[in-house]
Design an enzyme around this catalytic site. Structure first.
Site, short mmCIF file in Angstrom:
data_model
loop_
_atom_site.label_atom_id
_atom_site.label_comp_id
_atom_site.label_asym_id
_atom_site.label_seq_id
_atom_site.Cartn_x
_atom_site.Cartn_y
_atom_site.Cartn_z
N GLY A 24 0.67 -1.32 -0.08
CA GLY A 24 -0.02 -0.25 0.40
C GLY A 24 1.41 1.10 -0.31
N GLU A 53 -4.00 7.89 -1.82
CA GLU A 53 -2.98 8.79 -2.73
C GLU A 53 -1.79 9.14 -1.57
OE1 GLU A 53 -2.74 10.01 -5.43
OE2 GLU A 53 -4.76 9.36 -6.55
#
Ligand code: TGC
Ligand code: FAD
Length: 391
Positions: free
Chosen positions: A140, A371
């Site tokens: 991630g 993001e």
């Protein structure tokens, strides 16, 4: 929206006529076409695909890209329209961010001329939908550790691996997927355009999200998915490729989060003026006014920050990644804090979907994480300031 806030900053005075026109057209679309159904779509976990052609007609897909049917908006105009979209819902803004700032930007920046001609006009017109696959189950915050592989086989590549948490994946016509080519080194990462219908490409939907419910999220499963060499994005190798796409999307999110904060603020302002306790509107209470004053100050400061970086981006052509991290981290953190404070000002009503606040608050939990998490942006800033890597 938020005339009370605009009166404190007179930000509208600093916008060009074109910027104001784009902002008001998007505001009208959100007010008329999205907001009347926002709660219902959120509850039903439904993204209103029927609005895509209208979004495209407004020029909002790949809005800040040049050529290939894109509107070529300035960075500030793009930021302003994303703010309006997120006043509606972060899921609506996410759809536009992923299509334009991630999928289309990747092709625009790193694609061959033939790839640009083939995909960008379709994506700009909303006739094709794109998604962007970087995150994996075990990668991630650290995308350099991705396991997805592209094995060379003659002039083809065979893709294997899985991506998860991918916005728009369940209904995307194409995916920009990042994979390590053969040797598995981070320097060998390349982008591939995979089209729906190619054998070995599936996009199961992720259900049960309590945040961004009106955005469709899914996995990308690649099982020996064969693509020809003309599906490789030739323009960039290495992790810097996908990370530079993130700069575009993070800039837009910094603007978008302001819209969510303003929607919560507007609701709390109206509510506290109308809600009577102890025989007076609660807005007459000093503690309530202190909350409103604090939030108004933070929103105005965050908007001035976004405008400053937007003007800088328009002047210089790009921003340093640490500037983008500063703006995303500040504005999303601020918006989440405002949403939680507004939720409290609405009392028990604050947990109802009838009001927009809980929906925005829950959405912003995702925006805080995607993001680049808030913490990752803290470390980007720490590294920029000290020169020391604390990842
Ligand atoms: P590191 O060694 O620092 O960098 C590797 C190479 O990349 C360059 N670079 C950048 N280039 C452009 N823009 C940036 N922001 C860049 N950051 C780094 C760097 O100069 C280097 O280039 P080169 O040429 O020397 O090789 O990489 P690292 O492995 O230490 O990782 C750095 C870190 C942690 C900052 C980065 O990996 C990171 O940003 N992690 C967060 C991951 C992330 O944000 N994922 C987002 C997935 S997409 C998504 O969430 C969409 S949600 C969409 C929606 O619905 O709106
Ligand atoms: P992890 O990386 O496992 O982090 C867990 C916690 O550890 C976080 O608090 C994090 O800040 C912290 N942490 C991690 N590393 C460090 C460190 N070095 N120091 C201190 N703390 C650390 N991805 C895509 O590629 N495409 C998409 O379209 C997309 N859409 C998304 C939509 C939604 C709704 C969501 C929720 C996510 C989406 N993502 C997408 C994925 C998103 O980018 C990742 O969730 C994000 O990068 C964080 O990764 P992770 O969830 O694996 O958390």
């Amino acid at each position: 929206m938020s005339s009370s806030l605009d009166q404190l900053s007179l930000l509208s005075d600093q916008l060009t006529e074109e910027e104001r026109l784009l902002r008001s057209a998007t505001r009208r679309f959100v007010a008329e076409r999205y907001l009347p159904h926002a709660g219902e779509w959120y509850e039903a976990e439904r993204f209103p695909r029927e609005l895509i052609s209208e979004i495209a007609e407004l020029g909002l897909l790949g809005a800040n890209l040049e050529g290939y049917g894109c509107a070529g908006m300035s960075a500030v105009s793009y930021g302003l329209v994303l703010q309006e979209l997120e006043y509606g819902d972060s899921g609506l803004r996410s759809f536009v961010s992923v299509q334009g700032s991630l999928a289309m930007y990747a092709i625009h920046a790193f694609g061959s001329e033939a790839q640009k001609q083939r995909y960008l006009p379709e994506l700009a017109a909303g006739r094709a939908i794109g998604c962007f696959g970087l995150t994996e189950p075990d990668s991630g915050s650290d995308p350099g550790s991705m396991k997805t592989r592209a094995r060379r086989d003659g002039s083809d590549f065979v893709l294997s691996g899985s991506k998860m948490w991918i916005t728009n994946a369940p209904f995307a016509d194409l995916a920009v997927v990042w994979a390590k080519v053969d040797d598995g080194d981070a320097d060998s990462i390349q982008g591939f355009v995979v089209e729906r219908g190619m054998p070995g490409f599936e996009t199961p939907r992720t259900h049960g999200k309590m945040s961004l419910r009106s955005s469709e999220t899914g996995e990308i499963v690649l099982e020996d998915c064969r693509v020809s060499a003309d599906h490789v994005l030739p323009g960039r190798r290495g992790l810097a490729g996908p990370l530079s796409c993130l700069n575009q999307a993070r800039f837009g999110i910094a603007w978008g989060a302001l819209g969510a904060a303003k929607a919560c603020f507007d609701c709390a302002l109206d509510y506290t003026k109308a809600r009577v306790q102890f025989s007076v509107p609660i807005a007459e209470k000093q503690l309530v006014q202190a909350e409103l004053a604090d939030m108004a100050s933070e929103i105005v400061k965050a908007e001035l920050l976004a405008l400053h970086y937007g003007r800088l981006k328009d002047r210089l052509g790009k921003l340093a990644p640490a500037m983008v991290s500063l703006c995303k981290r500040n504005n999303v953190g601020m918006a989440l804090d405002c949403a939680r404070r507004c939720r409290a000002l609405l009392g028990a009503n604050g947990i109802l979907l009838e009001y927009p606040v809980i929906r925005h608050m829950l959405n912003l939990e995702s925006v805080y994480t995607y993001e680049g998490t808030h913490e990752i942006h803290t470390l980007v800033l720490g590294k920029a300031l000290t020169g020391l890597n604390a990842f």
